[in-house]
Design a protein around this motif. Structure first.
Motif, PDB file in Angstrom:
ATOM      1  N   GLU A   5      20.028 -14.810  39.900  1.00  0.00           N
ATOM      2  CA  GLU A   5      21.002 -13.944  38.298  1.00  0.00           C
ATOM      3  C   GLU A   5      21.067 -14.711  37.118  1.00  0.00           C
ATOM      4  O   GLU A   5      20.476 -14.625  36.070  1.00  0.00           O
ATOM      5  CB  GLU A   5      22.477 -13.312  38.399  1.00  0.00           C
ATOM      6  N   ILE A   6      21.194 -16.049  37.707  1.00  0.00           N
ATOM      7  CA  ILE A   6      21.123 -17.258  37.020  1.00  0.00           C
ATOM      8  C   ILE A   6      19.683 -17.544  36.714  1.00  0.00           C
ATOM      9  O   ILE A   6      19.727 -18.170  35.349  1.00  0.00           O
ATOM     10  CB  ILE A   6      22.202 -18.217  37.819  1.00  0.00           C
ATOM     11  N   ILE A  77      25.771 -24.109  37.839  1.00  0.00           N
ATOM     12  CA  ILE A  77      25.226 -25.598  37.518  1.00  0.00           C
ATOM     13  C   ILE A  77      24.215 -25.060  37.486  1.00  0.00           C
ATOM     14  O   ILE A  77      23.503 -25.429  38.786  1.00  0.00           O
ATOM     15  CB  ILE A  77      26.824 -26.483  38.109  1.00  0.00           C
ATOM     16  N   VAL A  78      23.625 -25.472  36.355  1.00  0.00           N
ATOM     17  CA  VAL A  78      21.563 -25.707  36.505  1.00  0.00           C
ATOM     18  C   VAL A  78      21.630 -27.033  35.714  1.00  0.00           C
ATOM     19  O   VAL A  78      22.040 -27.694  34.858  1.00  0.00           O
ATOM     20  CB  VAL A  78      21.199 -24.998  35.493  1.00  0.00           C
ATOM     21  N   VAL A  79      20.931 -28.024  36.669  1.00  0.00           N
ATOM     22  CA  VAL A  79      20.521 -29.116  36.493  1.00  0.00           C
ATOM     23  C   VAL A  79      18.513 -29.415  35.908  1.00  0.00           C
ATOM     24  O   VAL A  79      17.940 -28.593  36.965  1.00  0.00           O
ATOM     25  CB  VAL A  79      20.546 -30.614  37.132  1.00  0.00           C
ATOM     26  N   PHE A 102      26.289 -25.301  31.874  1.00  0.00           N
ATOM     27  CA  PHE A 102      27.124 -24.314  32.880  1.00  0.00           C
ATOM     28  C   PHE A 102      27.281 -22.923  32.395  1.00  0.00           C
ATOM     29  O   PHE A 102      27.075 -23.159  30.977  1.00  0.00           O
ATOM     30  CB  PHE A 102      28.604 -25.223  32.730  1.00  0.00           C
ATOM     31  N   TRP A 103      27.046 -21.663  33.394  1.00  0.00           N
ATOM     32  CA  TRP A 103      27.218 -20.315  33.498  1.00  0.00           C
ATOM     33  C   TRP A 103      28.676 -20.433  34.017  1.00  0.00           C
ATOM     34  O   TRP A 103      28.520 -20.894  35.183  1.00  0.00           O
ATOM     35  CB  TRP A 103      25.889 -19.612  34.731  1.00  0.00           C
ATOM     36  N   LYS A 104      29.240 -19.109  33.804  1.00  0.00           N
ATOM     37  CA  LYS A 104      30.738 -18.525  34.077  1.00  0.00           C
ATOM     38  C   LYS A 104      29.872 -16.747  33.954  1.00  0.00           C
ATOM     39  O   LYS A 104      29.982 -16.480  33.126  1.00  0.00           O
ATOM     40  CB  LYS A 104      31.227 -19.430  33.498  1.00  0.00           C
ATOM     41  N   ARG A 105      30.820 -17.008  34.638  1.00  0.00           N
ATOM     42  CA  ARG A 105      30.984 -14.737  35.096  1.00  0.00           C
ATOM     43  C   ARG A 105      31.819 -14.414  34.368  1.00  0.00           C
ATOM     44  O   ARG A 105      32.948 -14.724  34.646  1.00  0.00           O
ATOM     45  CB  ARG A 105      30.471 -14.405  36.189  1.00  0.00           C
ATOM     46  N   PHE A 106      32.233 -13.616  33.411  1.00  0.00           N
ATOM     47  CA  PHE A 106      32.972 -12.404  32.753  1.00  0.00           C
ATOM     48  C   PHE A 106      33.190 -10.886  32.534  1.00  0.00           C
ATOM     49  O   PHE A 106      31.713 -10.874  33.050  1.00  0.00           O
ATOM     50  CB  PHE A 106      32.768 -13.498  31.418  1.00  0.00           C
ATOM     51  N   GLN A 107      33.872 -10.533  32.015  1.00  0.00           N
ATOM     52  CA  GLN A 107      33.762  -9.395  32.729  1.00  0.00           C
ATOM     53  C   GLN A 107      32.480  -8.932  32.252  1.00  0.00           C
ATOM     54  O   GLN A 107      32.082  -7.441  31.894  1.00  0.00           O
ATOM     55  CB  GLN A 107      35.128  -8.808  32.024  1.00  0.00           C
TER      56      GLN A 107
END
Length: 120
Positions: A5-6, A77-79, A102-107
Motif C-alpha cells: 500500500e505504501i 516510515i520511508v527512507v 511519514f505516511w499515516k492511515r486516516f478514515q
C-alpha cells in the motif's frame, strides 16, 4: 497498513510531483503536514502546494530508490534516495537528496503527515 500500500502511495506521489498535479497532491498530503525542505525551510501543505501552483518548482526527472520501509499499525516510515532534475524559480538544478517521509492511515485514506529532506 502494508508495504505494498505504501509503495502504491509513493508511486502516486512521484507522479503527482513530476506532473505538478495539485489535485492529487491535495489528496496525498495531510492538512497538518510538516516537512523540512533540503534548504531548512519548514513547509506546510499550503506552502508546498503553492510551490507547484506558482510554477516555481518544475521537476523534469525524479528517480527514487527506497532504502528502508517500515510499517507500524497505521503509520509507515520511508527512507529514500531521489535523483532530481528540474528548475526552481527558473534556475536549473540537478541533485541527489535523501528523504524520510511519514505516511499515516486516516478514515479518508493514507496521507503524508511529515518528513524531511537533505541534499547529499
Amino acid at each position: 497498513m502494508t508495504k505494498t500500500e505504501i509503495l502504491e502511495q509513493e508511486n502516486r506521489l512521484y507522479e503527482a510531483i513530476k506532473n505538478s498535479d495539485l489535485k492529487e497532491l491535495d489528496v496525498l498530503l495531510h492538512e497538518d503536514l510538516l516537512f523540512i525542505a533540503p534548504g531548512g525551510e519548514i513547509l506546510t501543505k499550503e506552502k508546498d502546494l503553492e510551490t507547484y501552483r506558482s510554477g516555481h518548482l518544475k521537476i523534469n526527472r525524479l528517480d527514487p530508490e527506497i532504502k528502508e520501509l517500515q510499517t507500524m499499525d497505521d503509520l509507515a516510515i520511508v527512507v529514500l534516495l531521489v535523483d532530481l532534475k528540474g528548475t526552481y524559480q527558473a534556475e536549473p538544478f540537478e541533485a541527489r537528496y535523501q528523504y524520510i517521509r511519514f505516511w499515516k492511515r486516516f478514515q479518508e485514506g493514507i496521507k503524508v503527515v511529515g518528513g524531511s529532506g537533505v541534499a547529499i
